[in-house]
Scaffold this active site. Structure first.
Site, mmCIF file in Angstrom:
data_model
loop_
_atom_site.group_PDB
_atom_site.id
_atom_site.type_symbol
_atom_site.label_atom_id
_atom_site.label_comp_id
_atom_site.label_asym_id
_atom_site.label_seq_id
_atom_site.Cartn_x
_atom_site.Cartn_y
_atom_site.Cartn_z
ATOM 1 C CB SER A 202 -0.905 0.013 1.234
ATOM 2 O OG SER A 202 -1.558 1.266 1.371
ATOM 3 C CE1 TYR A 230 -3.749 -1.844 5.370
ATOM 4 C CE2 TYR A 230 -2.996 0.392 4.900
ATOM 5 C CZ TYR A 230 -3.414 -0.849 4.455
ATOM 6 O OH TYR A 230 -3.486 -1.108 3.103
#
Length: 379
Positions: A202, A230
């Site tokens: 990501s 995350y």
């Protein structure tokens, strides 16, 4: 001989450098500026790509795709199967996967041979499940050409949660479990050489930070949020992948790379800074759908030049593994991802957490047995 005061005062003192506790504000700001830039211009940068991405015939490939019942993973699995690959949907919800296969086969009728897809159970919140999956797959003694670690979680604004293995859930699902799966499947990847390990990462790793002394974010040095969990897990994945890329010998024929799907339309925006939330709500045109987000992984799984590019990075002693952007071009991961010392600390800590010996890679490459704390031996 006595030391005089003047001699004592002239002796240089040894100071231990202070361990970095997080990103500096300049790094943090630069990271968010990059993320916003990617969000605003990703569609323009990827305008040369077809949607869906055109794939070559890949009837000779066997591919495992984790998290393939929804989103990007669903698109990856379906497009690989429609191009002829043998696809293994490694998922927690096997019924949902079987329902999808039935639907895809019905829609594919008359367009070619039946899709070659199967389902295997895999729960990334259980390292025992990961070990069991690898054991069952390796027992087939067949080749594995592509492993796509796609599954991931981003628990929006929820309380901090831990797996039954005792690890923060983002760290386990997004990093630890895929790392264990990648290593335990090395025997099959060697049989499928040239083969590839592809980690769907990501752009959010640009604002991530990893403290190897506090992988669970419980020490209190940093306040836990789902965003901290995350982004840290995604940075850890890049760092671990970079060391794995360097540790695997060229003769193994295994390429390791990370890919960014881009900023894809999901509900994660609620946990992002308000200026980024505004981007999601005011300019939805710029946000990718799941099919567009799948292109970088599909490109990395099938493009014939990927192994050569990965080997070039290795021969140049580049500090990070290949990182393919959402426009299917090589790019650089974050500045923090280039921290070699921290990357090796992440490597060592990860092996400890997933219950593998420090020489697991070397033993598996040589065809020797390796025992994992969470399962039976692998060979």
């Amino acid at each position: 001989m006595e030391t005089t005061p003047s001699e004592s005062s002239s002796t240089p003192s040894t100071t231990v450098p202070k361990k970095k506790q997080g990103l500096g504000w300049v790094e943090w700001l630069r990271g968010w500026m990059y993320i916003i830039y990617e969000m605003l211009f990703q569609r323009i940068m990827a305008s040369h790509l077809q949607n869906p991405l055109s794939l070559p015939p890949i009837n000779n490939l066997t591919c495992i795709v984790t998290g393939s019942t929804s989103g990007i993973g669903l698109q990856i699995a379906r497009q690989l199967a429609e191009s002829g690959a043998h696809v293994v949907m490694a998922v927690r919800n096997t019924k949902a996967a079987h329902d999808l296969i039935h639907k895809w086969q019905s829609e594919w009728t008359g367009l070619g041979l039946p899709l070659n897809i199967e389902v295997m159970e895999l729960d990334l919140l259980s390292l025992e499940s990961v070990s069991r999956f690898a054991e069952v797959w390796n027992a087939r003694m067949g080749p594995l050409h592509v492993l796509i670690n796609n599954a991931g979680i981003f628990s929006i604004r929820g309380p901090q949660k831990f797996s039954k293995d005792g690890y923060e859930e983002h760290m386990q699902v997004n990093h630890l479990a895929p790392a264990l799966l990648s290593i335990l499947l090395l025997p099959s990847l060697i049989r499928g050489s040239p083969s590839r390990i592809i980690n769907v990462n990501s752009v959010m790793h640009y604002v991530g930070f990893v403290d190897t002394e506090d992988m669970n974010v419980i020490s209190g040095k940093r306040k836990y949020t789902s965003l901290v969990g995350y982004t840290g897990s995604k940075l850890a994945q890049v760092m671990f992948s970079s060391v794995l890329h360097r540790r695997l010998p060229a003769e193994s024929g295994i390429s390791v790379l990370c890919v960014s799907p881009g900023v894809v339309q999901t509900n994660v925006a609620r946990d992002l800074p308000k200026i980024v939330q505004a981007g999601y709500h005011l300019i939805p045109y710029f946000i990718f759908n799941a099919q567009e987000g799948s292109r970088s992984a599909l490109f990395s799984a099938t493009d014939p030049q990927i192994p050569e590019y990965c080997e070039l990075l290795k021969s140049d002693d580049w500090p990070v593994c290949a990182f393919i952007s959402q426009d299917c071009r090589p790019t650089n991961p974050s500045e923090e991802a280039h921290n070699i010392d921290t990357a090796y600390e992440v490597w060592e800590k990860t092996l400890e957490m997933i219950g593998l010996p420090s020489d697991a890679i070397e033993k598996l490459i040589e065809g020797e047995e390796v025992r994992c704390r969470y399962g039976d031996r692998q060979e």
